[in-house]
Design a protein around this motif. Structure first.
Motif, short mmCIF file in Angstrom:
data_model
loop_
_atom_site.label_atom_id
_atom_site.label_comp_id
_atom_site.label_asym_id
_atom_site.label_seq_id
_atom_site.Cartn_x
_atom_site.Cartn_y
_atom_site.Cartn_z
N ILE A 1 0.86 -1.46 -0.02
CA ILE A 1 -0.05 -0.02 0.04
C ILE A 1 1.09 1.21 0.08
CG2 ILE A 1 -1.79 1.26 1.59
CD1 ILE A 1 -2.97 -1.18 2.17
N LEU A 2 1.85 1.29 0.84
CA LEU A 2 2.84 2.47 0.78
C LEU A 2 3.61 2.47 -0.40
CD1 LEU A 2 3.84 4.72 2.57
CD2 LEU A 2 5.75 3.24 3.20
N PRO B 1 -0.05 -8.01 -2.56
CA PRO B 1 -0.08 -7.12 -3.43
C PRO B 1 -1.65 -7.04 -4.62
CG PRO B 1 2.27 -8.20 -3.95
CD PRO B 1 1.05 -8.90 -2.81
N LEU B 2 -2.00 -8.13 -4.53
CA LEU B 2 -3.40 -7.87 -5.28
C LEU B 2 -4.48 -7.13 -4.33
CD1 LEU B 2 -4.85 -9.15 -7.94
CD2 LEU B 2 -5.24 -11.11 -6.60
N LEU B 3 -4.34 -7.72 -3.13
CA LEU B 3 -5.47 -7.15 -2.15
C LEU B 3 -5.14 -5.72 -2.18
CD1 LEU B 3 -5.88 -9.77 0.52
CD2 LEU B 3 -7.20 -9.28 -1.39
N GLY B 4 -3.71 -5.31 -2.04
CA GLY B 4 -3.24 -3.56 -2.07
C GLY B 4 -3.61 -2.68 -3.22
N ALA B 5 -3.80 -3.74 -4.45
CA ALA B 5 -3.74 -2.82 -5.79
C ALA B 5 -4.82 -1.77 -5.88
CB ALA B 5 -3.87 -4.02 -6.73
N ARG C 1 -9.05 4.92 -0.88
CA ARG C 1 -8.43 3.73 -1.36
C ARG C 1 -7.41 2.91 -0.79
NH1 ARG C 1 -9.44 2.38 -6.64
NH2 ARG C 1 -11.05 3.73 -7.86
N ALA C 2 -6.34 3.63 0.02
CA ALA C 2 -5.38 2.83 0.89
C ALA C 2 -6.26 2.20 2.10
CB ALA C 2 -4.43 4.13 1.36
N VAL C 3 -7.32 2.88 2.52
CA VAL C 3 -7.89 2.17 3.71
C VAL C 3 -8.66 1.00 3.15
CG1 VAL C 3 -9.81 2.42 5.45
CG2 VAL C 3 -8.16 4.49 5.18
N GLY D 1 -7.61 -0.80 0.72
CA GLY D 1 -6.82 -1.92 0.55
C GLY D 1 -6.29 -2.51 1.80
N MET D 2 -6.10 -1.92 2.90
CA MET D 2 -5.85 -2.39 4.24
C MET D 2 -6.86 -3.06 5.00
SD MET D 2 -3.92 0.60 6.40
CE MET D 2 -4.53 1.79 5.85
N ALA D 3 -8.21 -2.92 4.48
CA ALA D 3 -9.40 -3.42 4.97
C ALA D 3 -9.35 -5.01 4.28
CB ALA D 3 -10.52 -2.80 4.66
N LEU D 4 -9.24 -4.88 3.17
CA LEU D 4 -9.03 -6.09 2.52
C LEU D 4 -8.06 -7.12 3.03
CD1 LEU D 4 -9.89 -5.20 -1.40
CD2 LEU D 4 -11.32 -6.54 0.05
N GLY D 5 -6.98 -6.53 3.07
CA GLY D 5 -5.80 -7.39 3.57
C GLY D 5 -6.12 -7.76 5.06
N PHE D 6 -6.55 -7.25 5.93
CA PHE D 6 -6.79 -7.40 7.20
C PHE D 6 -7.94 -8.40 7.46
CE2 PHE D 6 -3.98 -3.88 8.17
CZ PHE D 6 -3.19 -4.49 9.33
#
Length: 365
Positions: A83-84, A293-297, A312-314, A316-321
């Motif tokens: 994400i970063l 990388p796919l979830l943070g894309a 969008r960054a949030v 991505g983090m929500a999908l990852g967590f």
């Protein structure tokens, strides 16, 4: 598909992979340092409370605890590093430039996916070679309250084994092979799923293909009759190896050692479903690095149209967590027997791979 179609520019691929790896391991180092410091502050009192312990023992605790912390944080670090990386590239309009040059969303992601495959390989080797040894040593050290570690004499306690419908419980086992000495033997004589009698004896030794126990007390469940015998042969066909199997902790064993332990336990008639799930998870857990990388894309694309970079960054983090929550839930269901071991370990990865691909195709492809 040729390699040039996947990586139209070698320079861009190296640039993105390097940016991703630097940010991933920088986040890993920073967060691990903070958690390790907090952990030492909370546990150092217990370490120093043991007689004779000092600064050397505190550093020893750090060396044993650090691999566990790194193993736990690595998938999260890959997610945050992804994400970063995309956050920075979007702020600098680099993703827009790549898209304008004709690169698809999957081509933009390709360098990070390849780099994350390297991280996954590193994670598997680290979790298989370093973490189990450190975990086993730390667990044994904590059992003696950070005192001197006792020498493992090979004795086993509270061992259970199945003999057909019957169950045999042994309080203490000493020795190996044909010289095994049993202490506190209890046989639960069952027929058709119902308990018929309970046989107890303070001692037992190997006798032919069975075990000679004595002096024996037999209690008949239906009649309540109590009978004494000088000795009795039980467990014909139960091998010494089946009795000397200790309790197995998946976290303290490597992939190969856990696989061998599962085979031994299965032959001893003990349940192995939970351990089988943990065995598959030793493979699926490192693979989660390739999923991040796919979830943070979602943080990489669509910024020019929406302008909502932070949102969008949030997402991505929500999908990852959400993946980590689903993974823990699935493993818990596997431990309870609700999910098959293979499904418990691999279903979350497959589910979130499909979710990530659906989001990517829906928004960008």
């Amino acid at each position: 598909m040729s390699l040039s179609n996947i990586f139209p520019s070698k320079t861009i691929a190296i640039y993105m992979a390097k940016m991703f790896l630097v940010r991933t391991f920088a986040i890993l180092f920073a967060v691990a340092l903070v958690l390790q410091t907090l952990d030492v502050l909370s546990e150092s009192g217990a370490v120093l409370a043991a007689p004779g312990n000092g600064q050397a023992q505190v550093w020893r605790y750090v060396s044993l605890r650090a691999p566990q912390i790194i193993s736990f944080l690595l998938p999260f670090s890959v997610l945050l590093g992804t994400i970063l990386t995309f956050f920075t590239m979007n702020q600098n309009s680099e993703v827009i430039a790549l898209k304008a040059a004709g690169m698809s969303a999957h081509q933009v992601l390709a360098p990070l996916l390849i780099a994350s495959a390297g991280v996954a390989a590193f994670s598997f080797v680290f979790n298989d070679r370093i973490v189990p040894r450190a975990s086993a040593t730390l667990s044994a050290w904590q059992k003696v309250q950070y005192g001197p570690l006792p020498i493992d004499s090979g004795d086993r306690s509270n061992v259970w084994v199945r003999d057909g419908d019957d169950l045999i419980s042994v309080d203490l086992i000493q020795g190996r092979g044909t010289g095994i000495q049993l202490g506190g033997v209890t046989l639960y004589d069952r027929a058709g799923g119902s308990l018929q009698a309970i046989v107890r004896a303070p001692r037992g030794v190997r006798a032919g293909d069975g075990w000679k126990i004595g002096p024996v007390t037999r209690f008949e469940v239906k009649s309540g009759k109590l009978t004494n015998y000088p000795s009795l042969i039980i467990g014909r066909g139960v091998t010494p190896e089946q009795l000397t199997l200790a309790s197995v902790s998946a976290d303290n064993l490597s992939f190969g050692a856990l696989s061998s332990a599962i085979t031994d336990l299965r032959e001893a008639g003990r349940p192995t479903k939970s351990l089988e799930g943990s065995l598959w998870h030793k493979l699926s857990a490192p693979m989660s690095a390739m999923l991040m990388p796919l979830l943070g894309a979602v943080a990489a694309f669509g910024i020019a149209r929406s302008g909502k970079l932070f949102v969008r960054a949030v997402i991505g983090m929500a999908l990852g967590f959400a993946y980590f929550v689903a993974d823990n839930f699935s493993m818990a269901m596997g431990d309870l027997g609700a999910y098959p071991p293979f499904l418990a370990a691999w279903a979350p990865i497959l589910l979130f791979f499909l979710i990530g691909e659906a989001v990517l195709f829906r928004t960008e492809e």
